[in-house]
Design a protein around this motif. Structure first.
Motif, PDB file in Angstrom:
ATOM      1  N   ALA A  12      -4.651  10.290  15.401  1.00  0.00           N
ATOM      2  CA  ALA A  12      -4.561   8.944  15.506  1.00  0.00           C
ATOM      3  C   ALA A  12      -3.304   8.469  14.249  1.00  0.00           C
ATOM      4  O   ALA A  12      -3.573   8.932  13.014  1.00  0.00           O
ATOM      5  CB  ALA A  12      -5.409   8.008  15.299  1.00  0.00           C
ATOM      6  N   TYR A  13      -2.268   8.092  14.500  1.00  0.00           N
ATOM      7  CA  TYR A  13      -1.285   7.689  13.446  1.00  0.00           C
ATOM      8  C   TYR A  13      -0.740   6.446  13.379  1.00  0.00           C
ATOM      9  O   TYR A  13       0.401   6.061  12.592  1.00  0.00           O
ATOM     10  CB  TYR A  13       0.032   8.912  13.539  1.00  0.00           C
ATOM     11  CG  TYR A  13       0.724   8.634  14.713  1.00  0.00           C
ATOM     12  CD1 TYR A  13       1.749   8.005  14.947  1.00  0.00           C
ATOM     13  CD2 TYR A  13       0.110   9.387  16.081  1.00  0.00           C
ATOM     14  CE1 TYR A  13       2.443   7.964  16.073  1.00  0.00           C
ATOM     15  CE2 TYR A  13       0.795   9.466  17.354  1.00  0.00           C
ATOM     16  CZ  TYR A  13       1.880   8.526  17.245  1.00  0.00           C
ATOM     17  OH  TYR A  13       2.845   8.521  18.480  1.00  0.00           O
ATOM     18  N   THR A  14      -1.025   5.476  14.176  1.00  0.00           N
ATOM     19  CA  THR A  14      -0.436   4.320  14.489  1.00  0.00           C
ATOM     20  C   THR A  14      -1.453   3.275  13.866  1.00  0.00           C
ATOM     21  O   THR A  14      -2.614   3.254  14.277  1.00  0.00           O
ATOM     22  CB  THR A  14       0.063   3.726  15.737  1.00  0.00           C
ATOM     23  OG1 THR A  14      -0.964   4.018  16.759  1.00  0.00           O
ATOM     24  CG2 THR A  14       1.337   4.756  16.253  1.00  0.00           C
ATOM     25  N   TRP A  15      -1.096   2.365  13.144  1.00  0.00           N
ATOM     26  CA  TRP A  15      -1.914   1.256  12.501  1.00  0.00           C
ATOM     27  C   TRP A  15      -1.186   0.245  11.990  1.00  0.00           C
ATOM     28  O   TRP A  15      -0.393   0.195  11.015  1.00  0.00           O
ATOM     29  CB  TRP A  15      -2.988   1.998  11.431  1.00  0.00           C
ATOM     30  CG  TRP A  15      -3.983   1.185  10.774  1.00  0.00           C
ATOM     31  CD1 TRP A  15      -4.227  -0.315  11.264  1.00  0.00           C
ATOM     32  CD2 TRP A  15      -4.820   1.396   9.719  1.00  0.00           C
ATOM     33  NE1 TRP A  15      -5.247  -0.814  10.581  1.00  0.00           N
ATOM     34  CE2 TRP A  15      -5.663  -0.005   9.473  1.00  0.00           C
ATOM     35  CE3 TRP A  15      -4.988   2.166   8.997  1.00  0.00           C
ATOM     36  CZ2 TRP A  15      -6.685   0.097   8.501  1.00  0.00           C
ATOM     37  CZ3 TRP A  15      -5.999   2.241   7.917  1.00  0.00           C
ATOM     38  CH2 TRP A  15      -6.787   0.927   7.655  1.00  0.00           C
ATOM     39  N   VAL A  16      -1.361  -1.200  12.453  1.00  0.00           N
ATOM     40  CA  VAL A  16      -0.630  -2.240  12.364  1.00  0.00           C
ATOM     41  C   VAL A  16      -1.618  -3.398  11.621  1.00  0.00           C
ATOM     42  O   VAL A  16      -2.438  -3.566  12.347  1.00  0.00           O
ATOM     43  CB  VAL A  16       0.378  -2.691  13.387  1.00  0.00           C
ATOM     44  CG1 VAL A  16       1.147  -4.085  13.085  1.00  0.00           C
ATOM     45  CG2 VAL A  16       1.121  -1.577  14.143  1.00  0.00           C
ATOM     46  N   ASP A  17      -1.148  -3.693  10.611  1.00  0.00           N
ATOM     47  CA  ASP A  17      -1.784  -4.936   9.885  1.00  0.00           C
ATOM     48  C   ASP A  17      -1.175  -5.516   9.024  1.00  0.00           C
ATOM     49  O   ASP A  17      -0.426  -4.822   8.282  1.00  0.00           O
ATOM     50  CB  ASP A  17      -3.274  -4.177   9.413  1.00  0.00           C
ATOM     51  CG  ASP A  17      -4.377  -5.570   9.111  1.00  0.00           C
ATOM     52  OD1 ASP A  17      -4.066  -6.591   8.307  1.00  0.00           O
ATOM     53  OD2 ASP A  17      -5.458  -5.363  10.025  1.00  0.00           O
ATOM     54  N   ALA A  18      -1.246  -7.048   9.013  1.00  0.00           N
ATOM     55  CA  ALA A  18      -0.355  -7.751   8.211  1.00  0.00           C
ATOM     56  C   ALA A  18      -0.931  -7.572   6.541  1.00  0.00           C
ATOM     57  O   ALA A  18      -0.218  -8.409   5.380  1.00  0.00           O
ATOM     58  CB  ALA A  18      -0.207  -9.173   8.575  1.00  0.00           C
ATOM     59  N   ASP A  19      -2.462  -7.389   6.462  1.00  0.00           N
ATOM     60  CA  ASP A  19      -2.774  -7.334   5.099  1.00  0.00           C
ATOM     61  C   ASP A  19      -2.797  -5.849   4.565  1.00  0.00           C
ATOM     62  O   ASP A  19      -3.578  -5.092   5.211  1.00  0.00           O
ATOM     63  CB  ASP A  19      -4.367  -7.765   5.448  1.00  0.00           C
ATOM     64  CG  ASP A  19      -5.038  -8.078   3.802  1.00  0.00           C
ATOM     65  OD1 ASP A  19      -4.330  -7.610   3.049  1.00  0.00           O
ATOM     66  OD2 ASP A  19      -6.320  -8.039   3.803  1.00  0.00           O
ATOM     67  N   PRO A  20      -2.373  -5.700   3.562  1.00  0.00           N
ATOM     68  CA  PRO A  20      -2.053  -4.227   2.968  1.00  0.00           C
ATOM     69  C   PRO A  20      -3.214  -3.826   2.430  1.00  0.00           C
ATOM     70  O   PRO A  20      -3.317  -2.755   2.360  1.00  0.00           O
ATOM     71  CB  PRO A  20      -0.939  -4.624   1.745  1.00  0.00           C
ATOM     72  CG  PRO A  20      -1.139  -5.705   1.445  1.00  0.00           C
ATOM     73  CD  PRO A  20      -1.316  -6.617   2.762  1.00  0.00           C
ATOM     74  N   GLU A  21      -4.256  -4.778   2.083  1.00  0.00           N
ATOM     75  CA  GLU A  21      -5.412  -4.344   1.396  1.00  0.00           C
ATOM     76  C   GLU A  21      -6.268  -3.552   2.569  1.00  0.00           C
ATOM     77  O   GLU A  21      -7.259  -2.667   2.278  1.00  0.00           O
ATOM     78  CB  GLU A  21      -6.334  -5.444   0.968  1.00  0.00           C
ATOM     79  CG  GLU A  21      -5.781  -6.177  -0.399  1.00  0.00           C
ATOM     80  CD  GLU A  21      -5.749  -5.005  -1.221  1.00  0.00           C
ATOM     81  OE1 GLU A  21      -6.665  -4.175  -1.517  1.00  0.00           O
ATOM     82  OE2 GLU A  21      -4.914  -4.875  -2.372  1.00  0.00           O
ATOM     83  N   GLU A  22      -5.926  -3.799   3.781  1.00  0.00           N
ATOM     84  CA  GLU A  22      -6.821  -3.169   4.869  1.00  0.00           C
ATOM     85  C   GLU A  22      -6.590  -1.532   5.117  1.00  0.00           C
ATOM     86  O   GLU A  22      -7.119  -1.104   5.694  1.00  0.00           O
ATOM     87  CB  GLU A  22      -6.213  -3.824   6.120  1.00  0.00           C
ATOM     88  CG  GLU A  22      -6.910  -5.222   6.450  1.00  0.00           C
ATOM     89  CD  GLU A  22      -8.506  -5.261   6.634  1.00  0.00           C
ATOM     90  OE1 GLU A  22      -9.020  -4.253   7.309  1.00  0.00           O
ATOM     91  OE2 GLU A  22      -8.955  -6.032   5.984  1.00  0.00           O
ATOM     92  N   PHE A  23      -5.427  -1.178   4.449  1.00  0.00           N
ATOM     93  CA  PHE A  23      -4.997   0.246   4.569  1.00  0.00           C
ATOM     94  C   PHE A  23      -5.639   0.954   3.299  1.00  0.00           C
ATOM     95  O   PHE A  23      -5.092   2.069   3.115  1.00  0.00           O
ATOM     96  CB  PHE A  23      -3.647   0.443   4.229  1.00  0.00           C
ATOM     97  CG  PHE A  23      -2.754  -0.486   5.352  1.00  0.00           C
ATOM     98  CD1 PHE A  23      -2.856   0.240   6.856  1.00  0.00           C
ATOM     99  CD2 PHE A  23      -2.096  -1.503   5.356  1.00  0.00           C
ATOM    100  CE1 PHE A  23      -1.987  -0.383   7.876  1.00  0.00           C
ATOM    101  CE2 PHE A  23      -1.389  -1.972   6.591  1.00  0.00           C
ATOM    102  CZ  PHE A  23      -1.405  -1.219   7.589  1.00  0.00           C
ATOM    103  N   ARG A  24      -6.657   0.230   2.727  1.00  0.00           N
ATOM    104  CA  ARG A  24      -7.502   0.977   1.813  1.00  0.00           C
ATOM    105  C   ARG A  24      -9.008   0.845   2.190  1.00  0.00           C
ATOM    106  O   ARG A  24      -9.574  -0.346   2.324  1.00  0.00           O
ATOM    107  CB  ARG A  24      -7.406   0.318   0.414  1.00  0.00           C
ATOM    108  CG  ARG A  24      -8.288   1.258  -0.923  1.00  0.00           C
ATOM    109  CD  ARG A  24      -7.804   0.697  -1.882  1.00  0.00           C
ATOM    110  NE  ARG A  24      -7.978  -0.760  -2.302  1.00  0.00           N
ATOM    111  CZ  ARG A  24      -7.626  -1.650  -3.222  1.00  0.00           C
ATOM    112  NH1 ARG A  24      -7.196  -1.025  -4.010  1.00  0.00           N
ATOM    113  NH2 ARG A  24      -7.836  -2.707  -3.299  1.00  0.00           N
ATOM    114  N   PHE A  25      -9.499   1.805   3.157  1.00  0.00           N
ATOM    115  CA  PHE A  25     -10.840   1.570   3.660  1.00  0.00           C
ATOM    116  C   PHE A  25     -11.864   2.904   3.610  1.00  0.00           C
ATOM    117  O   PHE A  25     -11.049   3.944   2.883  1.00  0.00           O
ATOM    118  CB  PHE A  25     -10.563   1.603   5.050  1.00  0.00           C
ATOM    119  CG  PHE A  25     -10.277   2.897   5.949  1.00  0.00           C
ATOM    120  CD1 PHE A  25     -11.402   3.414   7.043  1.00  0.00           C
ATOM    121  CD2 PHE A  25      -9.116   3.792   5.695  1.00  0.00           C
ATOM    122  CE1 PHE A  25     -11.033   4.404   7.528  1.00  0.00           C
ATOM    123  CE2 PHE A  25      -9.048   4.873   6.502  1.00  0.00           C
ATOM    124  CZ  PHE A  25      -9.752   5.148   7.223  1.00  0.00           C
TER     125      PHE A  25
END
Length: 292
Positions: free
Chosen positions: A108-121
């Motif tokens: 998987a390579y697509t991930w859309v989110d308005a909160d940049p903190e979500e990309f640290r998981f």
């Protein structure tokens, strides 16, 4: 400005008559290749929180964090890797070095989110759509970044040992100790398991650096009978060794006896005096007080 500069933008119109190189339907989902290095997955049942993934990451994209859902146990630090996709370059070294094979990458390579903190998981803990994806990058079968077998300990031949009371185990030579010490990944799981909480990764690192006197100081600071323990201890530290998940564990007890063997008796006495007269500092891996 030349005439060519004026006409150059109009040359792009010729591309209208060429076949498109993009797919016909760019809106719908496009799965990645079978071994595409996409977002991370982590099998929590396999992960032991050894931290080798954090150690090897060249971009500082991985942090080992405590999770309330996971309890610390023997051979398990209770920590789990948290990925920061603002730093990750998808090199997959973390997957290749994983001692238990728990860390993989989905396609998987697509991930859309308005909160940049979500990309640290934390993979496996923070549930994602790709958790159950079967395709993606897994460490190739048979690939190991560390040697799987330990250096064999030489012993005195039976015909020779019956005629004396010398120690049967010969001990590592300098070359053998260097090879065995180089297998250590400094995960520190052994420290928590050791009843004396000896600074094991630190004195193995001292052997790797051939700083035997410093290794001797580390040994005697936490265990005055370290030479004895190196021979008769039940070595539960080796049971917790993360390297043992993909091969033979580090020969910790044999490396324990290496520094005293390489140091003259006089240096042992000097190190003992120094420990009683110098202030303490903290060991980087275990937090234990060490001589300066």
């Amino acid at each position: 400005m030349s005439v060519q500069d004026v006409l150059s933008p109009f040359k792009a119109w010729k591309n209208l008559f060429r076949d498109p190189v993009t797919i016909a339907d760019p809106i719908n989902d496009r799965p990645g290749a079978a071994r595409y290095r996409g977002f991370h997955q982590n099998d929590l049942d396999k992960c032991i929180g050894c931290g080798t993934c954090e150690e090897i990451c060249q971009n500082g994209a991985i942090d080992m964090v405590a999770e309330l859902k996971i309890e610390q146990a023997e051979g398990d630090s209770g920590l789990r890797p948290r990925i920061d996709y603002g730093r990750c370059c998808w090199c997959a070294l973390c997957v290749d070095v994983c001692m238990t094979g728990s860390l993989t990458m989905s396609n998987a390579y697509t991930w859309v989110d308005a909160d940049p903190e979500e990309f640290r998981f934390t993979p496996g803990v923070d549930k994602k759509d790709w958790d159950d994806a079967e395709l993606g990058y897994h460490r190739p079968e048979g690939l190991h970044l560390t040697p799987m077998t330990r250096v064999e300990m030489q012993e005195m031949e039976p015909e020779e040992r019956v005629a004396n009371f010398d120690e049967i185990v010969c001990g590592y030579s300098v070359e053998e100790a260097l090879v065995e010490a180089d297998r250590c990944v400094s995960c520190g799981l052994c420290v928590a398991t050791c009843p004396a909480h000896m600074a094991i990764p630190d004195y193995i690192a001292a052997i790797r650096d051939q700083d035997y006197e410093h290794g001797l100081e580390l040994l005697y600071d936490t265990n005055p009978f370290s030479q004895v323990c190196g021979r008769v201890c039940t070595h539960k530290c080796e049971d917790a060794c993360s390297v043992g998940h993909e091969g033979q564990p580090i020969a910790i007890r044999w490396l324990n006896a290496t520094s005293p063997k390489m140091c003259p008796a006089r240096n042992i006495w000097i190190s003992s005096v120094a420990r009683q007269t110098t202030p303490a500092r903290k060991s980087p891996s275990s937090g234990l007080a060490l001589p300066v």
